[in-house]
Design an enzyme around this catalytic site. Structure first.
Site, PDB file in Angstrom:
ATOM      1  N   ASP A 165     -44.100  27.932   2.406  1.00 29.99           N
ATOM      2  CA  ASP A 165     -44.899  29.107   2.094  1.00 29.99           C
ATOM      3  C   ASP A 165     -44.066  30.231   1.773  1.00 29.99           C
ATOM      4  O   ASP A 165     -44.775  31.340   1.175  1.00 29.99           O
ATOM      5  CB  ASP A 165     -45.760  29.600   3.317  1.00 29.99           C
ATOM      6  CG  ASP A 165     -46.764  30.397   3.332  1.00 29.99           C
ATOM      7  OD1 ASP A 165     -47.301  30.449   2.013  1.00 29.99           O
ATOM      8  OD2 ASP A 165     -47.339  30.912   4.170  1.00 29.99           O
ATOM      9  N   LYS A 224     -51.042  27.459   5.516  1.00 30.91           N
ATOM     10  CA  LYS A 224     -51.469  28.664   6.324  1.00 30.91           C
ATOM     11  C   LYS A 224     -52.570  28.293   7.023  1.00 30.91           C
ATOM     12  O   LYS A 224     -53.217  27.421   7.148  1.00 30.91           O
ATOM     13  CB  LYS A 224     -51.860  29.660   5.165  1.00 30.91           C
ATOM     14  CG  LYS A 224     -50.763  30.325   4.574  1.00 30.91           C
ATOM     15  CD  LYS A 224     -51.316  31.194   3.481  1.00 30.91           C
ATOM     16  CE  LYS A 224     -50.323  32.000   2.471  1.00 30.91           C
ATOM     17  NZ  LYS A 224     -49.389  32.589   3.319  1.00 30.91           N
ATOM     18  N   LYS A 235     -45.258  37.832 -10.332  1.00 28.82           N
ATOM     19  CA  LYS A 235     -45.585  36.522  -9.466  1.00 28.82           C
ATOM     20  C   LYS A 235     -47.090  35.949  -9.752  1.00 28.82           C
ATOM     21  O   LYS A 235     -47.892  36.505  -9.688  1.00 28.82           O
ATOM     22  CB  LYS A 235     -45.720  36.749  -8.028  1.00 28.82           C
ATOM     23  CG  LYS A 235     -46.021  35.514  -7.146  1.00 28.82           C
ATOM     24  CD  LYS A 235     -45.705  35.877  -5.462  1.00 28.82           C
ATOM     25  CE  LYS A 235     -46.228  34.650  -4.744  1.00 28.82           C
ATOM     26  NZ  LYS A 235     -46.163  34.978  -3.298  1.00 28.82           N
ATOM     27  N   ASP A 240     -52.756  35.880  -4.806  1.00 28.43           N
ATOM     28  CA  ASP A 240     -51.360  35.917  -4.989  1.00 28.43           C
ATOM     29  C   ASP A 240     -51.078  35.830  -6.283  1.00 28.43           C
ATOM     30  O   ASP A 240     -49.740  35.613  -6.569  1.00 28.43           O
ATOM     31  CB  ASP A 240     -50.918  34.743  -4.177  1.00 28.43           C
ATOM     32  CG  ASP A 240     -49.508  34.692  -3.531  1.00 28.43           C
ATOM     33  OD1 ASP A 240     -49.318  35.861  -3.217  1.00 28.43           O
ATOM     34  OD2 ASP A 240     -49.017  33.741  -3.182  1.00 28.43           O
ATOM     35  N   ASP A 249     -52.197  30.336  -2.972  1.00 25.66           N
ATOM     36  CA  ASP A 249     -51.236  30.178  -2.072  1.00 25.66           C
ATOM     37  C   ASP A 249     -51.722  29.540  -0.776  1.00 25.66           C
ATOM     38  O   ASP A 249     -52.254  30.204  -0.036  1.00 25.66           O
ATOM     39  CB  ASP A 249     -50.312  31.405  -1.597  1.00 25.66           C
ATOM     40  CG  ASP A 249     -49.115  30.931  -0.879  1.00 25.66           C
ATOM     41  OD1 ASP A 249     -48.986  29.727  -0.386  1.00 25.66           O
ATOM     42  OD2 ASP A 249     -48.712  31.941  -0.481  1.00 25.66           O
ATOM     43  N   ARG A 271     -40.492  33.793  -3.830  1.00 27.60           N
ATOM     44  CA  ARG A 271     -39.278  33.785  -4.256  1.00 27.60           C
ATOM     45  C   ARG A 271     -38.724  32.477  -5.041  1.00 27.60           C
ATOM     46  O   ARG A 271     -37.889  32.801  -5.821  1.00 27.60           O
ATOM     47  CB  ARG A 271     -38.322  34.146  -3.157  1.00 27.60           C
ATOM     48  CG  ARG A 271     -38.261  32.912  -2.181  1.00 27.60           C
ATOM     49  CD  ARG A 271     -37.954  33.466  -0.710  1.00 27.60           C
ATOM     50  NE  ARG A 271     -39.194  34.023   0.056  1.00 27.60           N
ATOM     51  CZ  ARG A 271     -39.050  34.563   1.376  1.00 27.60           C
ATOM     52  NH1 ARG A 271     -37.924  34.660   1.976  1.00 27.60           N
ATOM     53  NH2 ARG A 271     -40.043  35.359   1.857  1.00 27.60           N
ATOM     54  N   GLU A 311     -42.909  30.639  -1.096  1.00 28.73           N
ATOM     55  CA  GLU A 311     -42.710  30.250  -2.430  1.00 28.73           C
ATOM     56  C   GLU A 311     -42.650  31.203  -3.609  1.00 28.73           C
ATOM     57  O   GLU A 311     -42.104  30.700  -4.610  1.00 28.73           O
ATOM     58  CB  GLU A 311     -44.145  29.299  -2.839  1.00 28.73           C
ATOM     59  CG  GLU A 311     -45.347  30.033  -3.347  1.00 28.73           C
ATOM     60  CD  GLU A 311     -45.950  31.155  -2.587  1.00 28.73           C
ATOM     61  OE1 GLU A 311     -45.641  31.042  -1.180  1.00 28.73           O
ATOM     62  OE2 GLU A 311     -46.552  32.070  -2.715  1.00 28.73           O
TER      63      GLU A 311
HETATM   64  N1  BES Z   1     -48.288  35.281  -0.774  1.00 28.08           N
HETATM   65  C1  BES Z   1     -47.774  35.280   0.633  1.00 28.08           C
HETATM   66  C2  BES Z   1     -47.338  36.851   1.168  1.00 28.08           C
HETATM   67  C3  BES Z   1     -48.824  37.349   1.498  1.00 28.08           C
HETATM   68  C4  BES Z   1     -49.306  37.000   2.792  1.00 28.08           C
HETATM   69  C5  BES Z   1     -49.179  38.501   0.903  1.00 28.08           C
HETATM   70  C6  BES Z   1     -50.424  37.717   3.168  1.00 28.08           C
HETATM   71  C7  BES Z   1     -50.366  39.036   1.477  1.00 28.08           C
HETATM   72  C8  BES Z   1     -50.913  38.812   2.580  1.00 28.08           C
HETATM   73  C9  BES Z   1     -46.277  34.493   0.530  1.00 28.08           C
HETATM   74  O1  BES Z   1     -46.078  33.532  -0.201  1.00 28.08           O
HETATM   75  C10 BES Z   1     -45.895  34.079   1.949  1.00 28.08           C
HETATM   76  O2  BES Z   1     -46.679  33.110   2.230  1.00 28.08           O
HETATM   77  N2  BES Z   1     -44.972  34.713   2.545  1.00 28.08           N
HETATM   78  C11 BES Z   1     -44.493  34.171   3.928  1.00 28.08           C
HETATM   79  C12 BES Z   1     -43.100  34.300   3.854  1.00 28.08           C
HETATM   80  C13 BES Z   1     -42.630  33.588   5.051  1.00 28.08           C
HETATM   81  C14 BES Z   1     -42.956  32.150   5.298  1.00 28.08           C
HETATM   82  C15 BES Z   1     -41.073  34.049   5.340  1.00 28.08           C
HETATM   83  C16 BES Z   1     -45.219  35.339   4.818  1.00 28.08           C
HETATM   84  O3  BES Z   1     -45.250  36.493   4.575  1.00 28.08           O
HETATM   85  O4  BES Z   1     -45.693  35.086   5.718  1.00 28.08           O
HETATM   86 ZN    ZN Z   2     -47.602  33.557  -1.891  1.00 29.10          ZN
HETATM   87 MN    MN Z   3     -46.901  31.785   0.708  1.00 28.24          MN
END
Ligand code: BES
Ligand code: ZN
Ligand code: MN
Length: 496
Positions: free
Chosen positions: A347, A277, A265, A288, A270, A351, A349
């Site tokens: 968010d 966020k 990835k 990210d 992000d 996947r 993104e």
């Molecule tokens: N890059 C983030 C995941 C992440 C968040 C990694 C904080 C490390 C620390 C990912 O893209 C994300 O935002 N995931 C969301 C998914 C949710 C919207 C279903 C998450 O984990 O909140």
């Molecule tokens: Zn992300």
């Molecule tokens: Mn995200």
């Protein structure tokens, strides 16, 4: 940092410093005993005075020990002998190197690898000594106008008791893994205004030139032609053009040998997109792209080790930004596989870019595909910063990766991919939704990916909790380069 093996009695080694272990309480290891004998009991005197009792994490530096060739002797506490294992060994190497990092010592001879760790051979001892020493000495100062004065410590030599060739391969591997980790850390630590998708592509091309990798970069129009509507939907809000980076290492004796495909990835920042966020700690979303960085680091390590295997690196790289052209919650996009996705949260993104890369991976007829992603905050809640989350559609592959992680001290823990969780991804408007709600957030993210990886053996590593550390020692860790490198060593034939 240079690493090499040096044989000989510790008291006769030519170096700035010799480092030897002491167990609790006040028990000299064989190398320390050897120095003590040469110095006619001098080390025993130090222990008797109470200056070093062998506790783990402690050191004591001695100067001008009589009849010892080096000007300095570093005593390194190893803790209790009956508790001495892989973790204690790595900590001892780290402690020794840290104690000397800011002294005048230019080269140090470490006698620690002679210390037996249950179930580990000399290759393991030297591989871990090199990786741990390099890890401890890593600094990231690329963005500072004034660099701190260059460290004197330049070279580490390791004692090798026993057979002449034992551990040579371990040292080669240790050097390569250490360099791969440093590359992954550098890329992770760079800010997102420098480390853009274009920058990642440039670095991949540079890596290809140095290490004879075939590198191809697909542009937006190439992705459009391939129908990568899911990947492209993430890039829409950004001024930075997305890139799909393809790297190929061919080391297998037969060119037609099926490759292992690593998919990383590469979200260079992000923001969450329209599902923005919160502000706190958002700077950390420059990390990210650590999955992408680990793919580049691992390919570098594999090439340096000259492994007899074929490896493809696939990096979907983009920013995730809000903006007038950005994808909206509720938008439906068509992935390269033809399946439609309802984007309920922009968010989620990771996947969305990985699913198209996973479909693209099919063309390499892979023996296995492993994707690596900072995918979910939920994984940090589940496993903290110790283990990466592992998901797989094949038990044998899962076991192999778990074992590689254990051996490399870069551990992963398996979580389920059961069909039951797929329910959470149902959408009234498209074939699948891109989020599955709060329960088991890491599992539903992996379940989403699994739908695009049905035609091959596949595993997914969620490195959200392990790719970097927060707080005052904020920085990329270089994980899971050790796990992936060890896995690929295991999948390789004899080195060329
Ligand atoms: N890059 C983030 C995941 C992440 C968040 C990694 C904080 C490390 C620390 C990912 O893209 C994300 O935002 N995931 C969301 C998914 C949710 C919207 C279903 C998450 O984990 O909140
Ligand atoms: Zn992300
Ligand atoms: Mn995200």
């Amino acid at each position: 940092m240079e690493f090499s093996i040096k044989a000989g009695a510790p008291e006769r080694i030519a170096s700035d410093c010799v480092a030897v272990g002491v167990f609790e309480k006040r028990k000299l290891t064989p190398a320390a005993e050897s120095l003590n004998r040469a110095a006619r009991g001098k080390l025993h005197d130090v222990l008797k005075r109470g200056d070093m009792d062998g506790r783990a994490g402690t050191t004591h530096l001695l100067s001008s020990v009589p009849r010892v060739a080096t000007e300095r002797v570093l005593l390194v506490g190893l803790g209790r002998e009956n508790e001495f294992g892989a973790k204690q060994y790595r900590n001892a190497v780290r402690t020794a190197v840290n104690a000397l990092a800011d002294t005048g010592v230019r080269d140090v001879h470490l006698c620690l690898p002679e210390q037996h760790v249950e179930g580990k051979d000399m290759d393991w001892m030297l591989r871990h000594a090199a990786v741990t020493a390099a890890d401890a000495l890593y600094q990231f100062e690329e963005m500072k106008s004034k660099k701190s004065p260059a460290r004197r410590l330049r070279a580490v030599t390791f004692a090798r008791p026993g057979r002449a060739a034992a551990g040579d391969r371990g040292l080669v591997e240790g050097r390569a893994i250490a360099a791969g980790m440093a590359l992954a850390r550098d890329l992770g630590n760079l800010p997102a205004n420098i480390c853009t998708p274009t920058y990642l592509a440039e670095q991949a091309i540079k890596l290809g030139k140095s290490w004879k990798l075939a590198v191809r970069v697909l542009e937006r129009r190439d992705m459009e032609r391939l129908g990568m509507g899911s990947l492209l939907s993430v890039a829409r809000g950004s001024r930075q053009p997305p890139k799909l980076i393809v790297l190929q290492y061919n080391g297998a004796p037969k060119r037609d040998n099926k490759p292992v495909v690593l998919v990383g990835k590469g979200v260079t920042f992000d923001t969450g997109g329209i599902s923005l966020k919160p502000a706190g700690d958002m700077d950390e979303m420059k990390y990210d792209m650590c999955g992408a960085a680990s793919v580049l680091g691992t390919l570098r390590a594999v090439a340096e080790m000259k492994l007899a295997c074929n490896v493809v690196g696939l990096i979907p790289a983009t920013e995730n930004m809000p903006g007038g052209a950005a994808t909206r919650p509720g938008d439906v996009v068509t992935s390269m596989s033809g399946r439609t996705v309802e984007i309920l949260n922009t968010d989620a993104e990771g996947r969305l870019i990985l699913c198209d890369a996973l479909t693209y991976a099919e063309r390499f007829k892979p023996q296995a595909v492993v994707d690596i992603a900072t995918l979910t905050g939920a994984c940090v809640i589940a496993l903290g910063h110790v283990a990466s989350g592992l998901f797989s559609n094949q038990d044998k592959l899962a076991e192999e990766l778990l074992d590689a992680g254990a051996d490399a001290w870069d551990r992963a823990w398996r979580l389920p991919l059961w069909d039951d969780y797929q329910e959470q991804l149902k959408s009234p408007f498209a074939d699948v939704a891109n989020i599955g709600g709060r329960p088991a957030g890491s599992v539903t993210a992996a379940c989403f990916l699994a739908r695009f990886a049905e035609s091959y053996s596949w595993a997914h590593l969620d490195i959200a909790g392990t790719a970097w550390t927060s707080g005052k020692n904020k920085g990329a860790t270089g994980r899971p380069v050790p796990l992936l490198s060890t896995f690929l060593i295991g999948r390789s034939g004899k080195p060329r």
